[in-house]
Design a protein around this motif. Structure first.
Motif, PDB file in Angstrom:
ATOM      1  N   ASN A 160       0.827  -1.213   0.000  1.00 20.43           N
ATOM      2  CA  ASN A 160       0.000   0.000   0.000  1.00 20.43           C
ATOM      3  C   ASN A 160       0.862   1.264   0.000  1.00 20.43           C
ATOM      4  O   ASN A 160       0.597   2.228  -0.746  1.00 20.43           O
ATOM      5  N   LYS A 161       1.902   1.283   0.834  1.00 23.91           N
ATOM      6  CA  LYS A 161       2.778   2.457   0.916  1.00 23.91           C
ATOM      7  C   LYS A 161       3.487   2.701  -0.402  1.00 23.91           C
ATOM      8  O   LYS A 161       3.648   3.848  -0.834  1.00 23.91           O
ATOM      9  N   THR A 162       3.934   1.621  -1.052  1.00 22.51           N
ATOM     10  CA  THR A 162       4.655   1.754  -2.317  1.00 22.51           C
ATOM     11  C   THR A 162       3.773   2.383  -3.386  1.00 22.51           C
ATOM     12  O   THR A 162       4.188   3.306  -4.100  1.00 22.51           O
ATOM     13  N   LEU A 183      -4.703   1.498  -2.599  1.00 24.14           N
ATOM     14  CA  LEU A 183      -5.310   0.269  -3.116  1.00 24.14           C
ATOM     15  C   LEU A 183      -6.463  -0.190  -2.246  1.00 24.14           C
ATOM     16  O   LEU A 183      -6.466   0.007  -1.019  1.00 24.14           O
ATOM     17  N   ASP A 184      -7.444  -0.809  -2.886  1.00 25.03           N
ATOM     18  CA  ASP A 184      -8.538  -1.434  -2.150  1.00 25.03           C
ATOM     19  C   ASP A 184      -8.028  -2.719  -1.491  1.00 25.03           C
ATOM     20  O   ASP A 184      -7.036  -3.311  -1.953  1.00 25.03           O
ATOM     21  N   PRO A 185      -8.694  -3.186  -0.434  1.00 22.60           N
ATOM     22  CA  PRO A 185      -8.251  -4.421   0.241  1.00 22.60           C
ATOM     23  C   PRO A 185      -8.143  -5.618  -0.697  1.00 22.60           C
ATOM     24  O   PRO A 185      -7.211  -6.429  -0.579  1.00 22.60           O
ATOM     25  N   TRP A 186      -9.083  -5.748  -1.663  1.00 19.85           N
ATOM     26  CA  TRP A 186      -9.033  -6.898  -2.559  1.00 19.85           C
ATOM     27  C   TRP A 186      -7.830  -6.822  -3.492  1.00 19.85           C
ATOM     28  O   TRP A 186      -7.254  -7.856  -3.875  1.00 19.85           O
ATOM     29  N   GLN A 187      -7.408  -5.601  -3.839  1.00 20.34           N
ATOM     30  CA  GLN A 187      -6.225  -5.443  -4.691  1.00 20.34           C
ATOM     31  C   GLN A 187      -4.953  -5.820  -3.934  1.00 20.34           C
ATOM     32  O   GLN A 187      -4.043  -6.468  -4.482  1.00 20.34           O
ATOM     33  N   VAL A 188      -4.891  -5.412  -2.679  1.00 22.75           N
ATOM     34  CA  VAL A 188      -3.736  -5.780  -1.842  1.00 22.75           C
ATOM     35  C   VAL A 188      -3.673  -7.290  -1.653  1.00 22.75           C
ATOM     36  O   VAL A 188      -2.601  -7.903  -1.748  1.00 22.75           O
ATOM     37  N   SER A 189      -4.842  -7.905  -1.420  1.00 18.94           N
ATOM     38  CA  SER A 189      -4.890  -9.359  -1.247  1.00 18.94           C
ATOM     39  C   SER A 189      -4.465 -10.091  -2.508  1.00 18.94           C
ATOM     40  O   SER A 189      -3.800 -11.134  -2.446  1.00 18.94           O
ATOM     41  N   LEU A 190      -4.835  -9.545  -3.665  1.00 21.01           N
ATOM     42  CA  LEU A 190      -4.446 -10.160  -4.937  1.00 21.01           C
ATOM     43  C   LEU A 190      -2.928 -10.128  -5.117  1.00 21.01           C
ATOM     44  O   LEU A 190      -2.315 -11.133  -5.500  1.00 21.01           O
ATOM     45  N   SER A 218       0.425   7.707  -6.034  1.00 19.53           N
ATOM     46  CA  SER A 218      -0.584   8.451  -5.265  1.00 19.53           C
ATOM     47  C   SER A 218      -1.938   7.757  -5.323  1.00 19.53           C
ATOM     48  O   SER A 218      -2.990   8.396  -5.441  1.00 19.53           O
ATOM     49  N   VAL A 219      -1.891   6.424  -5.257  1.00 17.01           N
ATOM     50  CA  VAL A 219      -3.099   5.611  -5.320  1.00 17.01           C
ATOM     51  C   VAL A 219      -3.154   4.718  -4.088  1.00 17.01           C
ATOM     52  O   VAL A 219      -2.180   4.039  -3.753  1.00 17.01           O
TER      53      VAL A 219
END
Length: 501
Positions: free
Chosen positions: A48-50, A59-66, A56-57
């Motif tokens: 998420n930090k990266t 991520l949604d939780p599902w994107q992080v999980s993916l 400057s985006v």
């Protein structure tokens, strides 16, 4: 058992080979399987930090999980690539040389892991996991072949179990180092992921002092003096003339025969039962339900009243159970026999899965049922580690002759990695739709493999590859009569060889 242990203690170089090849071999595989659980939240935060810093985006939780799921599963892709290149590399450069060069892959992956947090790059973790997978894929084959070929015939079963023992040790170390008191913290998790580099460096420094595999020196390179020198270093000043004569018989049987490719092994009718055995056993070892049991252990521990912050310590108990049982298997395998351990292990696992399904079904209805489930989880791990886990890994090196070994290990490791990847992708779907009834699917695989081993696989204890080939023929010849000839159908033709023992 004391007799076999005494024989092993009389071969200190073999003991050194067990530890040195293991720490940079299957230990890496086991460590990588378990190590990602502890730092998962920190890695997701890094993702998420990266993205926030670069694009400057948020991520949604599902994107992080993916992204997290891909980071974990890319290890299997690397393992598959490693297993595919392992066979040709081992045949060309030798077992020891292949292990040595393989360490550089792990060290490079560890450097990427160590620098990932400072560089604010989760991609470095992905590449590191891929390299770890390649390293593990190669080492699964190279470590197993090297160790089995360095051990005296009477001790190959006992020594072969250590391959699984180091997998269990790797899993346990991954769990242990991942606790918050050690490396499982926000500041130290890169060192946790980079730990593989230190074990690879240890093997890189110590392995050059050990000899190359005697079988490789004699059967692949045709260097008998080097083979005898290696045997003397490994086994001491004992009479190993019988072992050399057996290798010479195998060399005579395989005269002018090169190492076979995977396709040639698949097409060769003379080893079809050995090939089928590898397919059945290595498919089942991933689909027997051990990963599902580990997954459900957290739910069972919660239901039994263990606090959330104490769950990782309870998980250490399961890792310790597998490790200690693997050591116990090391003690009994030579007196019990590998076929018996495989059959009994899978049949006992079947019975345990039935009972575990019942207790999980009744878990919310009967207050003390979670404790029964907890006992059954440890029993299942015990039965797995005491038979299938220890016997499966060295099997290709025992039932195939020298010209088929590399191809046999390539197929076995490919099945292992494919099964691990498929299970990782499908298991969440199975759990979502079947819940604990998914154990019934794993039960079917355990039953099929156990019965197949009981009726179609000979005992391999204290037998050479040619003797085991003869036993396969005796079990499956149409007339049911024992034969005195071993027929090997090569890709280029059929060669009939008279064997004398």
């Amino acid at each position: 058992m004391p007799q076999y242990l005494t024989l092993l203690l009389d071969c200190p170089t073999v003991i050194a080979a067990i530890f040195i090849s293991g720490i940079g071999g299957t230990f890496q595989y086991g460590f990588c399987v378990s190590v990602m659980t502890s730092p998962s939240d920190f890695i997701k935060e890094l993702v998420n930090k990266t993205c926030l810093q670069r694009y400057s985006v948020s991520l949604d939780p599902w994107q992080v999980s993916l992204i997290w799921s891909f980071t974990v599963s890319i290890f299997c892709i690397g393992g598959l690539l490693g297993s595919l290149v392992a066979g040709p590399l081992i045949s060309k450069y030798g077992r020891k040389q292949c292990l040595l060069l393989n360490n550089f892959v792990a060290i490079f992956g560890a450097v990427l892991m160590l620098l990932s947090q400072k560089a604010m790059s989760f991609e470095m973790i992905m590449v590191g996991r891929l390299l770890y997978g390649i390293n593990a894929g190669v080492s699964l084959s190279a470590h197993t072949m090297y160790l089995i070929e360095c051990a005296p015939k009477r001790l190959r079963g006992m020594v072969g179990v250590t391959i699984a023992t180091f997998i269990s040790l790797g899993k346990f170390c991954g769990q242990l180092l991942g606790i918050s008191e050690l490396l499982g913290t926000e500041d130290r998790w890169p060192w946790l992921l980079g730990f593989n580099g230190f074990t690879a460096l240890l093997q890189l420094v110590t392995l050059p002092f050990l000899p190359e595999s005697p079988s490789f020196l004699l059967l692949d390179r045709g260097d008998r003096p080097a083979c005898e020198k290696a045997l003397k270093r490994l086994w001491g000043n004992k009479d190993y003339s019988k072992e050399v004569d057996e290798m010479m018989k195998e060399k005579a049987a395989l005269q002018s025969v090169r190492s076979h490719s995977v396709m040639e092994l698949i097409q060769n009718q003379s080893v079809r039962w050995q090939l089928l055995t590898i397919i059945v056993v290595f498919t089942t070892v991933q689909l027997c339900g051990i990963n599902a049991v580990y997954f459900y252990s957290f739910d069972v521990f919660r239901a039994a009243g263990i606090q959330e912050q104490q769950l990782r310590y309870a998980a250490l108990g399961t890792g310790m159970c597998e490790l200690s049982t693997s050591i116990a298997c090391f003690m009994i395998i030579e007196s019990t026999g590998k076929k018996v351990l495989l059959f009994r292990g899978y049949m006992a696992m079947c019975a345990t899965l039935v009972l575990l399904t019942i207790t999980l079904y009744l878990q919310t209805q009967v207050s003390w049922m979670p404790y029964c489930s907890m006992v059954l989880i440890f029993m299942f791990i015990f039965f797995f580690a005491s038979g299938p886990a220890g016997v499966t890994a060295p099997l290709p090196g025992e039932i195939f002759t020298q010209s088929f070994k590399s191809a046999g290990y390539t197929i076995a490791c490919t099945l292992n990695w494919t099964g691990l990847f498929v299970l990782g992708m499908l298991f969440p779907v199975l759990v979502e739709n079947l819940d604990y009834f998914c154990f019934l699917i794993f039960l079917i695989f355990c039953a099929i493999c156990g019965l197949y081993v009981r009726f179609n696989v000979p005992e391999t204890k204290n037998r050479t590859a040619l003797e085991i080939t003869t036993e396969f023929e005796k079990m499956h010849c149409k007339s049911g009569e024992s034969k005195k000839k071993t027929t090997e159908q090569e890709f280029s033709g059929i060669t009939t060889i008279e064997t004398k023992f």
